[in-house]
Design a protein around this motif. Structure first.
Motif, PDB file in Angstrom:
ATOM      1  N   ARG A   1       0.813  -1.215   0.000  1.00 43.14           N
ATOM      2  CA  ARG A   1       0.000   0.000   0.000  1.00 43.14           C
ATOM      3  C   ARG A   1       0.843   1.260   0.000  1.00 43.14           C
ATOM      4  NH1 ARG A   1      -3.322   0.259   4.970  1.00 43.14           N
ATOM      5  NH2 ARG A   1      -4.301   1.991   3.859  1.00 43.14           N
ATOM      6  N   ALA A   2       2.161   1.107   0.134  1.00 46.03           N
ATOM      7  CA  ALA A   2       3.028   2.280   0.292  1.00 46.03           C
ATOM      8  C   ALA A   2       3.265   2.976  -1.052  1.00 46.03           C
ATOM      9  CB  ALA A   2       4.363   1.851   0.898  1.00 46.03           C
ATOM     10  N   PRO A   3       3.116   4.290  -1.101  1.00 45.92           N
ATOM     11  CA  PRO A   3       3.414   5.031  -2.327  1.00 45.92           C
ATOM     12  C   PRO A   3       4.899   5.365  -2.402  1.00 45.92           C
ATOM     13  CG  PRO A   3       2.644   6.545  -0.681  1.00 45.92           C
ATOM     14  CD  PRO A   3       2.629   5.185  -0.022  1.00 45.92           C
ATOM     15  N   ALA A   4       5.377   5.607  -3.598  1.00 42.14           N
ATOM     16  CA  ALA A   4       6.743   6.090  -3.780  1.00 42.14           C
ATOM     17  C   ALA A   4       6.752   7.607  -3.588  1.00 42.14           C
ATOM     18  CB  ALA A   4       7.245   5.734  -5.173  1.00 42.14           C
ATOM     19  N   VAL A   5       7.823   8.109  -2.999  1.00 38.64           N
ATOM     20  CA  VAL A   5       8.003   9.545  -2.805  1.00 38.64           C
ATOM     21  C   VAL A   5       8.922  10.059  -3.907  1.00 38.64           C
ATOM     22  CG1 VAL A   5       8.832  11.349  -1.258  1.00 38.64           C
ATOM     23  CG2 VAL A   5       7.717   9.307  -0.310  1.00 38.64           C
ATOM     24  N   LEU A   6       8.440  10.977  -4.720  1.00 36.99           N
ATOM     25  CA  LEU A   6       9.241  11.501  -5.822  1.00 36.99           C
ATOM     26  C   LEU A   6      10.353  12.395  -5.288  1.00 36.99           C
ATOM     27  CD1 LEU A   6       6.574  12.410  -8.532  1.00 36.99           C
ATOM     28  CD2 LEU A   6       7.693  10.212  -8.076  1.00 36.99           C
ATOM     29  N   ILE A   7      11.546  12.196  -5.828  1.00 31.51           N
ATOM     30  CA  ILE A   7      12.739  12.928  -5.388  1.00 31.51           C
ATOM     31  C   ILE A   7      13.380  13.595  -6.595  1.00 31.51           C
ATOM     32  CG2 ILE A   7      15.024  12.712  -4.332  1.00 31.51           C
ATOM     33  CD1 ILE A   7      12.761  12.116  -2.387  1.00 31.51           C
ATOM     34  N   ASP A   8      13.796  14.842  -6.433  1.00 31.95           N
ATOM     35  CA  ASP A   8      14.612  15.474  -7.471  1.00 31.95           C
ATOM     36  C   ASP A   8      15.495  16.540  -6.839  1.00 31.95           C
ATOM     37  OD1 ASP A   8      12.937  17.623  -7.031  1.00 31.95           O
ATOM     38  OD2 ASP A   8      11.976  17.558  -8.991  1.00 31.95           O
ATOM     39  N   GLY A   9      16.536  16.937  -7.574  1.00 35.00           N
ATOM     40  CA  GLY A   9      17.454  17.948  -7.055  1.00 35.00           C
ATOM     41  C   GLY A   9      18.601  18.184  -8.009  1.00 35.00           C
ATOM     42  N   GLY A  10      19.416  19.156  -7.678  1.00 27.65           N
ATOM     43  CA  GLY A  10      20.555  19.475  -8.526  1.00 27.65           C
ATOM     44  C   GLY A  10      20.180  20.396  -9.674  1.00 27.65           C
ATOM     45  N   GLU A  11      21.013  20.412 -10.690  1.00 29.22           N
ATOM     46  CA  GLU A  11      20.825  21.306 -11.823  1.00 29.22           C
ATOM     47  C   GLU A  11      19.616  20.885 -12.657  1.00 29.22           C
ATOM     48  OE1 GLU A  11      24.466  21.272 -13.973  1.00 29.22           O
ATOM     49  OE2 GLU A  11      25.650  22.100 -12.329  1.00 29.22           O
ATOM     50  N   ALA A  12      19.032  21.874 -13.349  1.00 29.47           N
ATOM     51  CA  ALA A  12      17.879  21.633 -14.208  1.00 29.47           C
ATOM     52  C   ALA A  12      18.280  21.756 -15.669  1.00 29.47           C
ATOM     53  CB  ALA A  12      16.767  22.623 -13.879  1.00 29.47           C
ATOM     54  N   PHE A  13      17.657  20.901 -16.506  1.00 28.88           N
ATOM     55  CA  PHE A  13      17.938  20.947 -17.939  1.00 28.88           C
ATOM     56  C   PHE A  13      16.753  20.347 -18.684  1.00 28.88           C
ATOM     57  CE2 PHE A  13      19.520  18.936 -21.852  1.00 28.88           C
ATOM     58  CZ  PHE A  13      20.113  20.023 -22.471  1.00 28.88           C
ATOM     59  N   ALA A  14      16.152  21.148 -19.589  1.00 31.08           N
ATOM     60  CA  ALA A  14      15.099  20.674 -20.486  1.00 31.08           C
ATOM     61  C   ALA A  14      13.981  19.931 -19.750  1.00 31.08           C
ATOM     62  CB  ALA A  14      15.703  19.782 -21.573  1.00 31.08           C
ATOM     63  N   GLY A  15      13.532  20.506 -18.654  1.00 26.68           N
ATOM     64  CA  GLY A  15      12.424  19.895 -17.931  1.00 26.68           C
ATOM     65  C   GLY A  15      12.806  18.779 -16.991  1.00 26.68           C
ATOM     66  N   HIS A  16      14.096  18.547 -16.793  1.00 28.74           N
ATOM     67  CA  HIS A  16      14.568  17.481 -15.908  1.00 28.74           C
ATOM     68  C   HIS A  16      15.554  18.052 -14.911  1.00 28.74           C
ATOM     69  CE1 HIS A  16      12.781  13.911 -17.877  1.00 28.74           C
ATOM     70  NE2 HIS A  16      12.824  14.678 -18.953  1.00 28.74           N
ATOM     71  N   ARG A  17      15.819  17.260 -13.874  1.00 32.09           N
ATOM     72  CA  ARG A  17      16.796  17.630 -12.865  1.00 32.09           C
ATOM     73  C   ARG A  17      17.937  16.625 -12.885  1.00 32.09           C
ATOM     74  NH1 ARG A  17      14.281  20.798  -8.933  1.00 32.09           N
ATOM     75  NH2 ARG A  17      16.357  21.234  -8.132  1.00 32.09           N
ATOM     76  N   GLN A  18      19.056  17.057 -12.350  1.00 34.61           N
ATOM     77  CA  GLN A  18      20.231  16.183 -12.316  1.00 34.61           C
ATOM     78  C   GLN A  18      19.954  14.907 -11.525  1.00 34.61           C
ATOM     79  OE1 GLN A  18      23.628  18.090 -10.594  1.00 34.61           O
ATOM     80  NE2 GLN A  18      25.070  16.514 -11.255  1.00 34.61           N
ATOM     81  N   LEU A  19      19.268  15.044 -10.389  1.00 34.64           N
ATOM     82  CA  LEU A  19      18.844  13.892  -9.596  1.00 34.64           C
ATOM     83  C   LEU A  19      17.357  13.695  -9.769  1.00 34.64           C
ATOM     84  CD1 LEU A  19      19.315  11.727  -7.297  1.00 34.64           C
ATOM     85  CD2 LEU A  19      18.689  13.557  -5.698  1.00 34.64           C
ATOM     86  N   GLU A  20      16.956  12.472 -10.119  1.00 35.80           N
ATOM     87  CA  GLU A  20      15.538  12.158 -10.295  1.00 35.80           C
ATOM     88  C   GLU A  20      15.261  10.761  -9.753  1.00 35.80           C
ATOM     89  OE1 GLU A  20      14.107  14.771 -14.089  1.00 35.80           O
ATOM     90  OE2 GLU A  20      14.980  12.818 -14.571  1.00 35.80           O
ATOM     91  N   GLY A  21      13.980  10.438  -9.649  1.00 41.51           N
ATOM     92  CA  GLY A  21      13.590   9.098  -9.211  1.00 41.51           C
ATOM     93  C   GLY A  21      12.663   9.146  -8.016  1.00 41.51           C
ATOM     94  N   SER A  22      12.722   8.104  -7.190  1.00 39.31           N
ATOM     95  CA  SER A  22      11.811   8.004  -6.053  1.00 39.31           C
ATOM     96  C   SER A  22      12.390   7.077  -4.996  1.00 39.31           C
ATOM     97  CB  SER A  22      10.444   7.476  -6.509  1.00 39.31           C
ATOM     98  OG  SER A  22      10.568   6.150  -7.008  1.00 39.31           O
ATOM     99  N   VAL A  23      11.843   7.191  -3.791  1.00 31.45           N
ATOM    100  CA  VAL A  23      12.124   6.241  -2.711  1.00 31.45           C
ATOM    101  C   VAL A  23      10.794   5.791  -2.134  1.00 31.45           C
ATOM    102  CG1 VAL A  23      14.371   7.252  -2.142  1.00 31.45           C
ATOM    103  CG2 VAL A  23      12.325   8.046  -0.943  1.00 31.45           C
ATOM    104  N   THR A  24      10.748   4.546  -1.673  1.00 35.31           N
ATOM    105  CA  THR A  24       9.535   4.002  -1.065  1.00 35.31           C
ATOM    106  C   THR A  24       9.864   3.537   0.344  1.00 35.31           C
ATOM    107  OG1 THR A  24       8.736   3.244  -3.225  1.00 35.31           O
ATOM    108  CG2 THR A  24       7.682   2.305  -1.269  1.00 35.31           C
ATOM    109  N   LEU A  25       9.102   4.027   1.299  1.00 40.36           N
ATOM    110  CA  LEU A  25       9.283   3.676   2.706  1.00 40.36           C
ATOM    111  C   LEU A  25       8.050   2.916   3.172  1.00 40.36           C
ATOM    112  CD1 LEU A  25      10.458   7.223   3.284  1.00 40.36           C
ATOM    113  CD2 LEU A  25      11.881   5.347   4.066  1.00 40.36           C
TER     114      LEU A  25
END
Length: 286
Positions: free
Chosen positions: A140-164
């Protein structure tokens, strides 16, 4: 008799563990996570990691702007946050639940000294946040979206998710990738999946939102309008992918290693407000 007593002791221990695990589900925990880039990290991964990792966002997700009453999405969609209001929360969990109106309530960071030490050693902080979250079982656990760092063309240097999630122990699953924007991809390169919940807009709207405040804390991510996929897909030369499963205990700092980047994470129990009040009163008593 010794064998019988030993079996009885083991049974009691397992029962106590199961009871503790059951008490975890539906309770609010405080999570703090730091993701940092290593110097020359991407160059070190070129020969040791797959050239085309499978980068996929989960269909069940929340972010730092997801309201408590967001509607449920269909399994095949990933353009809206799920509603994961745990049913039948116990009284303590309801008292602990943050009143911000968000699924992930911002909390004060306590690992600033760790982040400062990483910076002194030459690492670059990409993400540092603390938040409160009601943890449930993995299915039942949702993933938590993570991003950070530099931005380029609609994306960030760090992307993805973690699930707790919780079962007998606290569990962490990481699905993070570090994008290499330093050079244009050869051919089409590696295509990045569009981030759920964001709009592909101009570069002016993509300034990093994880910059530290004057107190050294990081502000929650504020998302834009309902998601729209980018008109043109974004490709990168390569991306370092970190998929990891970790069993955790509350109050312990965990380190997840990777040649390109690393993760520090700590899950802390949230004290019963009534207990905190009683302790504060005792501490104020002369």
């Amino acid at each position: 008799m010794k064998i019988i007593r030993l079996c009885s002791t083991l049974a009691l221990a397992l029962s106590a563990t199961a009871t503790q695990a059951a008490s975890y589900a539906g309770n609010t925990f405080e999570i703090e996570m730091i993701v940092f880039e290593r110097p020359q990290g991407m160059a070190q991964t070129s020969e040791t990691w797959p050239a085309e990792p499978k980068l996929v966002y989960p269909s069940r997700w929340v972010d730092f702007d997801t309201p408590k009453h967001a509607k449920q999405t269909q399994p095949e969609q990933n353009d809206e946050p799920i509603s994961f209001e745990p049913e039948g929360l116990n009284v303590r969990a309801r008292k602990e639940a943050p009143s911000t109106g968000l699924r992930l309530s911002p909390a004060a960071t306590k690992l600033d000294n760790k982040a400062a030490a990483l910076t002194r050693e030459g690492d670059r902080i990409l993400f540092h946040k603390a938040w409160r979250q009601v943890l449930v079982q993995k299915h039942r656990a949702p993933a938590v979206l993570i991003d950070g760092g530099e931005a380029f063309a609609g994306h960030r240097q760090l992307e993805g998710s973690v699930t707790l999630s919780v079962s007998r122990y606290l569990h962490l699953s990481t699905n993070l990738w570090l994008n290499d924007f330093s050079a244009p991809p050869s051919g089409k390169g590696l295509q990045l999946p569009p981030r759920p919940g964001t709009t592909a807009t101009s570069h002016a709207d993509l300034t990093p939102r994880d910059q530290p405040s004057s107190q050294g804390n990081y502000e929650p991510i504020i998302l834009g309008e309902p998601p729209q996929a980018a008109e043109q897909p974004t490709f990168v030369k390569r991306a370092a992918h970190l998929e990891h499963e970790r069993r955790m205990r509350s109050g312990q700092l965990h380190y997840i290693d990777h040649p390109a980047f690393g993760v520090l994470i700590e899950i802390r129990t949230v004290a019963n407000p009534e207990t905190e009040t009683a302790e504060n009163l005792r501490s104020d008593t002369p």
